[in-house]
Design a protein around this motif. Structure first.
Motif, PDB file in Angstrom:
ATOM      1  N   MET A   1      97.805  62.101  12.430  1.00 50.69           N
ATOM      2  CA  MET A   1      98.199  63.335  11.795  1.00 50.69           C
ATOM      3  C   MET A   1      98.900  64.248  12.798  1.00 50.69           C
ATOM      4  O   MET A   1      99.855  64.892  12.469  1.00 50.69           O
ATOM      5  CB  MET A   1      96.963  64.014  11.203  1.00 50.69           C
ATOM      6  N   ARG A   2      98.400  64.275  14.044  1.00 50.33           N
ATOM      7  CA  ARG A   2      99.004  65.121  15.065  1.00 50.33           C
ATOM      8  C   ARG A   2     100.432  64.656  15.366  1.00 50.33           C
ATOM      9  O   ARG A   2     101.327  65.473  15.542  1.00 50.33           O
ATOM     10  CB  ARG A   2      98.163  65.085  16.326  1.00 50.33           C
ATOM     11  N   ALA A   3     100.644  63.358  15.396  1.00 49.66           N
ATOM     12  CA  ALA A   3     101.980  62.828  15.655  1.00 49.66           C
ATOM     13  C   ALA A   3     102.923  63.173  14.514  1.00 49.66           C
ATOM     14  O   ALA A   3     104.108  63.440  14.741  1.00 49.66           O
ATOM     15  CB  ALA A   3     101.920  61.319  15.854  1.00 49.66           C
ATOM     16  N   GLY A   4     102.420  63.189  13.293  1.00 48.48           N
ATOM     17  CA  GLY A   4     103.249  63.548  12.147  1.00 48.48           C
ATOM     18  C   GLY A   4     103.704  64.989  12.213  1.00 48.48           C
ATOM     19  O   GLY A   4     104.854  65.307  11.907  1.00 48.48           O
ATOM     20  N   ARG A   5     102.812  65.864  12.638  1.00 43.78           N
ATOM     21  CA  ARG A   5     103.181  67.277  12.772  1.00 43.78           C
ATOM     22  C   ARG A   5     104.181  67.469  13.901  1.00 43.78           C
ATOM     23  O   ARG A   5     105.096  68.276  13.800  1.00 43.78           O
ATOM     24  CB  ARG A   5     101.942  68.129  12.997  1.00 43.78           C
ATOM     25  N   ALA A   6     104.002  66.715  14.967  1.00 42.99           N
ATOM     26  CA  ALA A   6     104.951  66.799  16.075  1.00 42.99           C
ATOM     27  C   ALA A   6     106.324  66.296  15.627  1.00 42.99           C
ATOM     28  O   ALA A   6     107.346  66.887  15.976  1.00 42.99           O
ATOM     29  CB  ALA A   6     104.445  65.990  17.264  1.00 42.99           C
ATOM     30  N   ALA A   7     106.329  65.225  14.833  1.00 40.93           N
ATOM     31  CA  ALA A   7     107.597  64.703  14.315  1.00 40.93           C
ATOM     32  C   ALA A   7     108.253  65.720  13.403  1.00 40.93           C
ATOM     33  O   ALA A   7     109.471  65.929  13.457  1.00 40.93           O
ATOM     34  CB  ALA A   7     107.358  63.391  13.570  1.00 40.93           C
ATOM     35  N   LEU A   8     107.473  66.382  12.559  1.00 41.33           N
ATOM     36  CA  LEU A   8     108.017  67.404  11.665  1.00 41.33           C
ATOM     37  C   LEU A   8     108.614  68.543  12.472  1.00 41.33           C
ATOM     38  O   LEU A   8     109.718  68.999  12.193  1.00 41.33           O
ATOM     39  CB  LEU A   8     106.929  67.929  10.722  1.00 41.33           C
ATOM     40  N   ALA A   9     107.905  68.992  13.487  1.00 41.89           N
ATOM     41  CA  ALA A   9     108.417  70.084  14.315  1.00 41.89           C
ATOM     42  C   ALA A   9     109.719  69.685  14.994  1.00 41.89           C
ATOM     43  O   ALA A   9     110.658  70.481  15.071  1.00 41.89           O
ATOM     44  CB  ALA A   9     107.375  70.486  15.346  1.00 41.89           C
ATOM     45  N   LEU A  10     109.786  68.457  15.470  1.00 42.79           N
ATOM     46  CA  LEU A  10     110.992  67.971  16.123  1.00 42.79           C
ATOM     47  C   LEU A  10     112.164  67.908  15.149  1.00 42.79           C
ATOM     48  O   LEU A  10     113.268  68.348  15.463  1.00 42.79           O
ATOM     49  CB  LEU A  10     110.736  66.589  16.738  1.00 42.79           C
ATOM     50  N   VAL A  11     111.920  67.395  13.950  1.00 43.41           N
ATOM     51  CA  VAL A  11     112.974  67.281  12.947  1.00 43.41           C
ATOM     52  C   VAL A  11     113.460  68.663  12.528  1.00 43.41           C
ATOM     53  O   VAL A  11     114.661  68.911  12.441  1.00 43.41           O
ATOM     54  CB  VAL A  11     112.486  66.467  11.722  1.00 43.41           C
ATOM     55  N   VAL A  12     112.537  69.585  12.271  1.00 43.76           N
ATOM     56  CA  VAL A  12     112.922  70.937  11.864  1.00 43.76           C
ATOM     57  C   VAL A  12     113.731  71.608  12.957  1.00 43.76           C
ATOM     58  O   VAL A  12     114.758  72.236  12.684  1.00 43.76           O
ATOM     59  CB  VAL A  12     111.676  71.771  11.494  1.00 43.76           C
ATOM     60  N   THR A  13     113.303  71.472  14.201  1.00 39.34           N
ATOM     61  CA  THR A  13     114.024  72.075  15.315  1.00 39.34           C
ATOM     62  C   THR A  13     115.437  71.503  15.414  1.00 39.34           C
ATOM     63  O   THR A  13     116.404  72.252  15.559  1.00 39.34           O
ATOM     64  CB  THR A  13     113.273  71.840  16.640  1.00 39.34           C
ATOM     65  N   ALA A  14     115.547  70.193  15.307  1.00 36.49           N
ATOM     66  CA  ALA A  14     116.867  69.559  15.394  1.00 36.49           C
ATOM     67  C   ALA A  14     117.765  70.013  14.248  1.00 36.49           C
ATOM     68  O   ALA A  14     118.944  70.311  14.454  1.00 36.49           O
ATOM     69  CB  ALA A  14     116.721  68.040  15.384  1.00 36.49           C
ATOM     70  N   LEU A  15     117.212  70.093  13.050  1.00 37.31           N
ATOM     71  CA  LEU A  15     118.012  70.522  11.911  1.00 37.31           C
ATOM     72  C   LEU A  15     118.444  71.978  12.033  1.00 37.31           C
ATOM     73  O   LEU A  15     119.580  72.323  11.712  1.00 37.31           O
ATOM     74  CB  LEU A  15     117.237  70.305  10.608  1.00 37.31           C
ATOM     75  N   LEU A  16     117.558  72.822  12.494  1.00 38.48           N
ATOM     76  CA  LEU A  16     117.916  74.227  12.652  1.00 38.48           C
ATOM     77  C   LEU A  16     118.972  74.413  13.733  1.00 38.48           C
ATOM     78  O   LEU A  16     119.894  75.203  13.572  1.00 38.48           O
ATOM     79  CB  LEU A  16     116.677  75.067  12.962  1.00 38.48           C
ATOM     80  N   LEU A  17     118.861  73.673  14.831  1.00 36.18           N
ATOM     81  CA  LEU A  17     119.877  73.765  15.870  1.00 36.18           C
ATOM     82  C   LEU A  17     121.218  73.263  15.359  1.00 36.18           C
ATOM     83  O   LEU A  17     122.258  73.828  15.669  1.00 36.18           O
ATOM     84  CB  LEU A  17     119.454  72.977  17.107  1.00 36.18           C
ATOM     85  N   THR A  18     121.188  72.212  14.563  1.00 40.70           N
ATOM     86  CA  THR A  18     122.419  71.685  13.983  1.00 40.70           C
ATOM     87  C   THR A  18     123.021  72.686  13.016  1.00 40.70           C
ATOM     88  O   THR A  18     124.223  72.930  13.026  1.00 40.70           O
ATOM     89  CB  THR A  18     122.144  70.351  13.256  1.00 40.70           C
ATOM     90  N   ALA A  19     122.197  73.293  12.183  1.00 37.78           N
ATOM     91  CA  ALA A  19     122.678  74.245  11.189  1.00 37.78           C
ATOM     92  C   ALA A  19     123.217  75.507  11.838  1.00 37.78           C
ATOM     93  O   ALA A  19     124.174  76.100  11.353  1.00 37.78           O
ATOM     94  CB  ALA A  19     121.562  74.601  10.210  1.00 37.78           C
ATOM     95  N   CYS A  20     122.620  75.923  12.931  1.00 35.99           N
ATOM     96  CA  CYS A  20     123.020  77.162  13.599  1.00 35.99           C
ATOM     97  C   CYS A  20     124.110  76.929  14.635  1.00 35.99           C
ATOM     98  O   CYS A  20     124.589  77.866  15.253  1.00 35.99           O
ATOM     99  CB  CYS A  20     121.813  77.812  14.273  1.00 35.99           C
ATOM    100  N   GLY A  21     124.490  75.734  14.867  1.00 34.95           N
ATOM    101  CA  GLY A  21     125.515  75.433  15.839  1.00 34.95           C
ATOM    102  C   GLY A  21     124.948  75.092  17.201  1.00 34.95           C
ATOM    103  O   GLY A  21     125.578  74.429  17.993  1.00 34.95           O
ATOM    104  N   GLY A  22     123.752  75.579  17.504  1.00 32.36           N
ATOM    105  CA  GLY A  22     123.093  75.249  18.752  1.00 32.36           C
ATOM    106  C   GLY A  22     123.820  75.701  20.000  1.00 32.36           C
ATOM    107  O   GLY A  22     123.542  75.232  21.083  1.00 32.36           O
ATOM    108  N   SER A  23     124.769  76.627  19.885  1.00 34.70           N
ATOM    109  CA  SER A  23     125.542  77.030  21.046  1.00 34.70           C
ATOM    110  C   SER A  23     124.781  77.983  21.948  1.00 34.70           C
ATOM    111  O   SER A  23     125.050  78.059  23.136  1.00 34.70           O
ATOM    112  CB  SER A  23     126.851  77.683  20.602  1.00 34.70           C
ATOM    113  N   GLY A  24     123.864  78.738  21.404  1.00 40.53           N
ATOM    114  CA  GLY A  24     123.104  79.688  22.197  1.00 40.53           C
ATOM    115  C   GLY A  24     123.893  80.925  22.572  1.00 40.53           C
ATOM    116  O   GLY A  24     123.429  81.754  23.333  1.00 40.53           O
ATOM    117  N   ASP A  25     125.097  81.079  22.063  1.00 41.02           N
ATOM    118  CA  ASP A  25     125.940  82.227  22.378  1.00 41.02           C
ATOM    119  C   ASP A  25     125.847  83.257  21.264  1.00 41.02           C
ATOM    120  O   ASP A  25     126.806  83.518  20.557  1.00 41.02           O
ATOM    121  CB  ASP A  25     127.388  81.773  22.578  1.00 41.02           C
TER     122      ASP A  25
END
Length: 64
Positions: free
Chosen positions: A1-25
């Motif tokens: 279960m802990r690995a599933g939550r970690a995977a979810l957090a990783l996927v959400v983070t990657a998707l949000l960075l992709t959606a926001c451009g991930g430029s940090g500017d």
């Protein structure tokens, strides 16, 4: 279960960075008063997709 939550957090983070451009500017971007309804709908779809991917990952881990 802990690995599933970690995977979810990783996927959400990657998707949000992709959606926001991930430029940090963010310094040069104008600040809007709030998200447009289309932005909210898009982000909700990203979250739904991430949850679906996490469920699939958890299911695959349970099969192993």
């Amino acid at each position: 279960m802990r690995a599933g939550r970690a995977a979810l957090a990783l996927v959400v983070t990657a998707l949000l960075l992709t959606a926001c451009g991930g430029s940090g500017d963010a310094g040069s971007a104008p600040v809007s008063p709030g998200p447009a309804s289309t932005d909210v709908a898009h982000l909700q779809k990203l979250v739904d997709d991430a949850e679906s991917a996490a469920r699939s990952a958890e299911s695959a881990m349970a099969d192993d």
